[in-house]
Design a protein around this motif. Sequence first.
Motif, PDB file in Angstrom:
ATOM      1  N   UNK A   1       0.839  -1.191   0.000  1.00 28.09           N
ATOM      2  CA  UNK A   1       0.000   0.000   0.000  1.00 28.09           C
ATOM      3  C   UNK A   1       0.877   1.245   0.000  1.00 28.09           C
ATOM      4  N   UNK A   2       0.649   2.175  -0.940  1.00 25.36           N
ATOM      5  CA  UNK A   2       1.491   3.374  -1.001  1.00 25.36           C
ATOM      6  C   UNK A   2       1.183   4.336   0.125  1.00 25.36           C
ATOM      7  N   UNK A   3       1.996   5.344   0.257  1.00 24.53           N
ATOM      8  CA  UNK A   3       1.754   6.373   1.266  1.00 24.53           C
ATOM      9  C   UNK A   3       0.505   7.164   0.892  1.00 24.53           C
TER      10      UNK A   3
ATOM     11  N   UNK B   1      22.190  13.942  -1.970  1.00 27.51           N
ATOM     12  CA  UNK B   1      21.600  13.666  -3.283  1.00 27.51           C
ATOM     13  C   UNK B   1      20.121  13.326  -3.205  1.00 27.51           C
ATOM     14  N   UNK B   2      19.587  13.115  -1.991  1.00 30.42           N
ATOM     15  CA  UNK B   2      18.181  12.731  -1.856  1.00 30.42           C
ATOM     16  C   UNK B   2      17.600  13.297  -0.565  1.00 30.42           C
ATOM     17  N   UNK B   3      16.423  13.909  -0.695  1.00 30.89           N
ATOM     18  CA  UNK B   3      15.646  14.381   0.447  1.00 30.89           C
ATOM     19  C   UNK B   3      14.231  13.831   0.284  1.00 30.89           C
ATOM     20  N   UNK B   4      13.846  12.982   1.222  1.00 28.69           N
ATOM     21  CA  UNK B   4      12.546  12.320   1.173  1.00 28.69           C
ATOM     22  C   UNK B   4      11.975  12.359   2.579  1.00 28.69           C
ATOM     23  N   UNK B   5      10.864  13.063   2.758  1.00 27.17           N
ATOM     24  CA  UNK B   5      10.342  13.237   4.112  1.00 27.17           C
ATOM     25  C   UNK B   5       8.829  13.365   4.089  1.00 27.17           C
ATOM     26  N   UNK B   6       8.242  13.115   5.260  1.00 28.11           N
ATOM     27  CA  UNK B   6       6.801  13.227   5.405  1.00 28.11           C
ATOM     28  C   UNK B   6       6.374  12.856   6.806  1.00 28.11           C
ATOM     29  N   UNK B   7       5.090  12.587   6.961  1.00 31.81           N
ATOM     30  CA  UNK B   7       4.512  12.266   8.270  1.00 31.81           C
ATOM     31  C   UNK B   7       3.608  11.052   8.116  1.00 31.81           C
ATOM     32  N   UNK B   8       3.812  10.041   8.974  1.00 28.87           N
ATOM     33  CA  UNK B   8       2.951   8.867   8.901  1.00 28.87           C
ATOM     34  C   UNK B   8       1.667   9.102   9.699  1.00 28.87           C
ATOM     35  N   UNK B   9       0.763   8.138   9.689  1.00 29.05           N
ATOM     36  CA  UNK B   9      -0.586   8.335  10.205  1.00 29.05           C
ATOM     37  C   UNK B   9      -0.620   8.741  11.681  1.00 29.05           C
TER      38      UNK B   9
ATOM     39  N   UNK C   1       7.753   5.015  -2.939  1.00 33.77           N
ATOM     40  CA  UNK C   1       9.127   4.769  -2.511  1.00 33.77           C
ATOM     41  C   UNK C   1       9.160   4.047  -1.171  1.00 33.77           C
ATOM     42  N   UNK C   2       8.210   4.333  -0.309  1.00 35.65           N
ATOM     43  CA  UNK C   2       8.077   3.619   0.967  1.00 35.65           C
ATOM     44  C   UNK C   2       6.611   3.236   1.123  1.00 35.65           C
ATOM     45  N   UNK C   3       6.364   2.083   1.730  1.00 34.62           N
ATOM     46  CA  UNK C   3       4.991   1.609   1.914  1.00 34.62           C
ATOM     47  C   UNK C   3       4.500   1.948   3.316  1.00 34.62           C
TER      48      UNK C   3
ATOM     49  N   UNK D   1      15.854   2.886  -2.273  1.00 36.82           N
ATOM     50  CA  UNK D   1      16.867   3.039  -3.324  1.00 36.82           C
ATOM     51  C   UNK D   1      16.459   2.277  -4.591  1.00 36.82           C
ATOM     52  N   UNK D   2      15.909   1.072  -4.428  1.00 29.49           N
ATOM     53  CA  UNK D   2      15.455   0.296  -5.587  1.00 29.49           C
ATOM     54  C   UNK D   2      14.262   0.951  -6.278  1.00 29.49           C
ATOM     55  N   UNK D   3      13.402   1.574  -5.492  1.00 29.33           N
ATOM     56  CA  UNK D   3      12.147   2.083  -6.033  1.00 29.33           C
ATOM     57  C   UNK D   3      12.266   3.451  -6.690  1.00 29.33           C
TER      58      UNK D   3
END
Length: 259
Positions: free
Chosen positions: A57-59, A135-143, A185-187, A221-223
């Motif tokens: 399931x995606x974010x 080289x990568x910035x990936x951020x957010x908030x989970x439920x 990118x993350x589930x 990294x794979x995704x």
Amino acid sequence: MKRCRSVWNPGLGAVLALLLVKCSSTGVGNPYTGSVSLAIVSDDEPSALPGDVGSEEPLPRGSLERAVLVLGSIRWLPCDPSQMEVVHEGPFIVDLLAGETRPPLPELEAPEGGVCGFDAPLRPARDSAQLGGRSLLFSGVRADGAEFLLFGNVRATLRVRAVDGQVWGGDEPLSLLWAMRPRRWAAQMELAEAAPSEWAGGRRIIVIDVNRHPVLYGLIRLRLAGTSRIFIDQDGNQALDEAEGASEEIGIGTPDPDE
């Protein structure tokens, strides 16, 4: 496209040359016009596609705060192996949520026979105060309100290949959309299982790196490329419209990030 060669005629002496033009053409009056433009966009479609790395399931929509990556270059791969690669040097800073690539990607004058894919290695943005050599910035908030963050110098080569039988820029100009899918990118399950660290002020942050969360780090990294697709920009507006996203892709990202 015409290929011509000049032949030196020594009989005319050291100051004259006879240019003998020996050419072949794909059509009289049809100059080679195989230019290719590429825009990098974010695809917010949540469903998994065949070949995606993982079908979890995606974010949720709205859970991401940043999705920025830095491409050191775009290395276009000719379909004809006798042709030279065409390299557009970066760095190119791609802010997927803002819909911006800085500087814009240059247009490709495709080699004869067109191109059948490209490689895009990640490189640190050393001149960016915001990214500070990452080289990568990936951020957010989970439920549950816990933040997640991957901010580092991730080393990977993003590889995209044309689907079987497709040639990009073979005979006429072509506009491409590289649709990346940061919500995949993350589930949700993967982040739910990750234990956050307690920071000052009561903040709970899941810091994703190769030491704290090596499995999740490796999957992201794979995704990066492995969930991406190439579509034709049918209206040339450098945005992924609903009809374009529902059309058949002409290229796919591969889960092979090793350099």
